[in-house]
Design a protein around this motif. Structure first.
Motif, short mmCIF file in Angstrom:
data_model
loop_
_atom_site.label_atom_id
_atom_site.label_comp_id
_atom_site.label_asym_id
_atom_site.label_seq_id
_atom_site.Cartn_x
_atom_site.Cartn_y
_atom_site.Cartn_z
N PHE A 147 -4.60 2.12 4.12
CA PHE A 147 -4.91 0.69 4.13
C PHE A 147 -5.40 0.23 5.49
N GLU B 86 -4.56 2.26 -6.74
CA GLU B 86 -4.10 3.63 -6.54
C GLU B 86 -2.62 3.76 -6.89
N ALA C 185 0.83 -1.20 0.00
CA ALA C 185 0.00 0.00 0.00
C ALA C 185 0.87 1.25 0.00
N ARG D 15 2.21 8.87 -1.38
CA ARG D 15 1.38 9.05 -2.58
C ARG D 15 1.80 10.25 -3.41
N GLU E 25 -5.75 -0.35 -2.95
CA GLU E 25 -4.43 0.23 -2.69
C GLU E 25 -3.51 0.03 -3.90
N THR F 37 -4.19 -5.35 2.71
CA THR F 37 -3.83 -4.32 1.72
C THR F 37 -4.72 -4.57 0.50
#
Length: 229
Positions: A75, A188, A70, A160, A185, A181
């Protein structure tokens, strides 16, 4: 490599069991071995270390393989909801101990592994309870390291914003039934990392390397052949 204090790595003071230190350990090992650019494969928390390493040391990286991991603390809430929705009362209680970072002994950690195994592995979840349970290799666990992660720095971990700047080839593997997870995740991560490729393994949970060993190995082999030949 085994993280500091785990597996065959020597134990250290609990204050050194941090994500920052784990990243620096990877870089120190790369330098010690005299390597130029390395490939990094990280599963679960190992994927968190691998992404964090990539963010800081991309110039020393040839590529990434991220499995069942993740990009941020998000998560945790998803995993809490999942176990509350589908877990037994025993599993919910064990998960609470994980979230709070309150394991006290190796025996408690082993009990966690036993109770939570059906959530971590699709193969274990469908195993005939009358059959002999699958043998796991003996590994050295570290209560302090796990407590430090879940009770401390994983609650604020977030790469991120930096992932959009990564440009190394990246393979992302996710288990469709992963409880800790979730696939969202990995989706993304795939959206954030420009040169990434995502595969969701339909018959896997978190332990996708054992749930679908042949498929996961083939996907990694194909990806490495594509980007190293």
């Amino acid at each position: 490599m085994d993280q500091r204090g785990c597996g065959f790595s020597e134990k250290d003071r609990p204050e050194n069991y941090t994500l920052t230190q784990n990243v620096e350990d990877v870089e120190a090992l790369r330098q010690h071995l005299g390597l130029n650019k390395i490939w990094s494969l990280g599963h679960s928390y190992g994927g968190i270390v691998a992404m964090s390493y990539a963010v800081k040391y991309e110039d020393h990286l040839a590529g990434l393989i991220l499995a069942a991991t993740a990009p941020s603390y998000s998560f945790l809430e998803k995993a809490k909801k999942h176990v509350e929705d589908v877990g037994t009362q025993e599993q919910i209680a064990m998960a609470d101990r994980l979230w709070e970072g309150k394991f006290e002994t190796i025996e408690e950690l082993q009990e966690y592994d036993r109770i939570m195994a059906p959530l971590y592995s699709k193969a274990v979840a469908t195993l005939d309870t009358r059959a002999t349970p699958p043998k796991r290799p003996t590994i050295k666990r570290n209560v302090e390291a796990i407590n430090k992660g879940f009770g401390d720095f994983l609650r604020t971990y977030d790469v991120r914003e930096e992932l959009n700047d990564l440009h190394v080839p990246t393979l992302i593997l996710a288990g469709y039934h992963d409880w800790i997870t979730s696939c969202s995740e990995s989706e993304e991560m795939n959206a954030l990392i420009p040169n990434s490729e995502l595969h969701i393994l339909a018959n896997s949970s978190h332990n996708l390397f054992s749930d679908e060993n042949t498929l996961s190995n083939q996907l990694m082999k194909d990806f490495l052949n594509k980007h190293t030949n």
